[in-house]
Design an enzyme around this catalytic site. Structure first.
Site, PDB file in Angstrom:
ATOM      1  N   HIS A   1     -11.613   7.440   3.547  1.00 32.32           N
ATOM      2  CA  HIS A   1     -10.683   8.567   3.699  1.00 32.32           C
ATOM      3  C   HIS A   1     -11.367   9.816   3.159  1.00 32.32           C
ATOM      4  CE1 HIS A   1      -6.725   6.007   3.634  1.00 32.32           C
ATOM      5  NE2 HIS A   1      -6.888   6.513   4.840  1.00 32.32           N
TER       6      HIS A   1
ATOM      7  N   ARG B   1      -0.209  -1.460   7.655  1.00 27.66           N
ATOM      8  CA  ARG B   1       0.458  -0.303   7.062  1.00 27.66           C
ATOM      9  C   ARG B   1       1.385   0.426   8.036  1.00 27.66           C
ATOM     10  NH1 ARG B   1      -2.820   3.443   2.985  1.00 27.66           N
ATOM     11  NH2 ARG B   1      -0.632   3.840   2.445  1.00 27.66           N
TER      12      ARG B   1
ATOM     13  N   CYS C   1      -4.900   9.276  -3.991  1.00 29.13           N
ATOM     14  CA  CYS C   1      -4.227   8.390  -3.035  1.00 29.13           C
ATOM     15  C   CYS C   1      -2.768   8.171  -3.416  1.00 29.13           C
ATOM     16  CB  CYS C   1      -4.914   7.033  -2.986  1.00 29.13           C
ATOM     17  SG  CYS C   1      -6.634   7.076  -2.505  1.00 29.13           S
TER      18      CYS C   1
ATOM     19  N   ARG D   1     -10.430   6.106   9.817  1.00 26.86           N
ATOM     20  CA  ARG D   1      -8.974   6.004   9.968  1.00 26.86           C
ATOM     21  C   ARG D   1      -8.438   7.049  10.965  1.00 26.86           C
ATOM     22  NH1 ARG D   1      -6.774   2.944   5.609  1.00 26.86           N
ATOM     23  NH2 ARG D   1      -8.338   1.405   5.046  1.00 26.86           N
TER      24      ARG D   1
ATOM     25  N   ASP E   1       0.807  -1.227   0.000  1.00 28.79           N
ATOM     26  CA  ASP E   1       0.000   0.000   0.000  1.00 28.79           C
ATOM     27  C   ASP E   1       0.840   1.277   0.000  1.00 28.79           C
ATOM     28  OD1 ASP E   1      -2.543  -1.046  -0.193  1.00 28.79           O
ATOM     29  OD2 ASP E   1      -2.897  -1.109   1.970  1.00 28.79           O
TER      30      ASP E   1
END
Ligand code: ARG
Length: 302
Positions: A180, A106, A285, A151, A81
């Site tokens: 997000h 992550r 992203c 998140r 990621d």
């Protein structure tokens, strides 16, 4: 500007000005979907790293062709990621606020991003609170729009405000597909806000249904001229786009948003990142804005 006898004159793109951008990207050399931390990620569905690389390269080449600077951070095996660099930090005026990832998958990325910022002249503040960088923090004018719900935590909103000494507006996301803030809001022009003009100066676009009622009310009040996109365009990650104030890189599938942008005098450029969408990410992203100290910017310009 010519007058139009019948309908109101459309905003001409000449009124929009492309601003120079400096971005951080990461080649998807190790891209795959080996775990699932958002509804888009289905590990049993095959991914093609070569396709991801080809699509990513097209995004990179487009930024360069538009005159933007793109820096690269080395991809790390086992961190698939990392290509989504937007989550790697939030930077304003040469100051970098580091990430602290919500999911353990992550978490190791943070050290790599922090090291890159420190090695590249940014003044680094490591995060105490959980936050996923520009995935959840968007700079609009002097204000930081901050997302929470999936998140980044509310505590990180306080922390980002302390780090940058700016107003922070907290917005709560409610739909797990839009986990997000950068999947639900696109900043089209951070400089020319609604305050400075009429409806032609809309500076953000968003998907109202991605937010709770209180956040929808805040957005409607602060950005009455914003583009509201359809659910269909939101669903294909249409808002996960990158704008320089004139050129807006969007998914080719966001056809309604494309038309809305044209009406407002923006220049949509269609970039297909379908392979990277298998990881739950799109154009924005894969793009982290590196905002240098203002003195440094002036130095570059002269
Ligand atoms: N697979 C990544 C994750 O779920 C995708 C991140 C997308 N990034 C973004 N800025 N929206 O964390």
């Amino acid at each position: 500007m010519s007058t139009h006898p019948v309908s109101p004159a459309p905003t001409s793109s000449a009124e929009r000005v492309a601003q120079h951008r400096r971005y951080l990207m990461c080649r998807p050399d190790h891209f795959t979907v080996s775990y699932s931390i958002n509804p888009w990620m289905v590990p049993s569905r095959p991914t093609n790293t070569e396709t991801a690389l080809r699509q990513w390269q097209n995004l990179y080449d487009t930024y360069v062709a538009l005159g933007h600077e793109v820096e690269l951070i080395d991809p790390v095996p086992g961190l698939p990621d990392m290509v989504y660099t937007a989550n790697g930090g939030f930077l304003i005026d040469g100051v970098a606020y580091g990430p602290k990832f919500h999911f353990p998958e992550r978490a190791p990325e943070a050290a790599h991003f922090n090291a890159w910022f420190a090695a590249n002249g940014f003044q680094l503040t490591e995060a105490v609170e959980v936050n996923e960088g520009e995935g959840d923090f968007l700079l609009v004018g002097d204000t930081i729009l901050a997302g929470t719900g999936f998140r980044s935590t509310g505590d990180s909103h306080r922390e980002v405000g302390e780090v940058f000494g700016r107003e922070v507006v907290s917005l709560t996301l409610t739909d797990p597909r839009f986990y997000h803030l950068d999947t639900a809001i696109a900043v089209l022009d951070p400089v020319h806000g609604a305050d400075h003009g009429g409806p032609d100066h809309a500076n953000i676009a968003y998907l109202p249904q991605a937010f709770d009622d209180a956040s929808q009310a805040i957005l409607a009040e602060r950005y009455p001229d914003a583009i509201r996109v359809s659910e269909a365009d939101g669903d294909v990650f249409g808002l996960n786009s990158a704008s320089d104030g004139l050129n807006v890189l969007i998914s080719p599938r966001a056809t309604g948003f494309e038309a809305q942008l044209r009406e407002r005098g923006y220049n949509p450029i269609l970039i297909d990142l379908s392979e990277l969408l298998l990881g739950g990410g799109g154009i924005k992203c894969c793009t982290l804005e590196l905002r240098a100290a203002s003195g440094e910017l002036r130095g570059r310009a002269s």
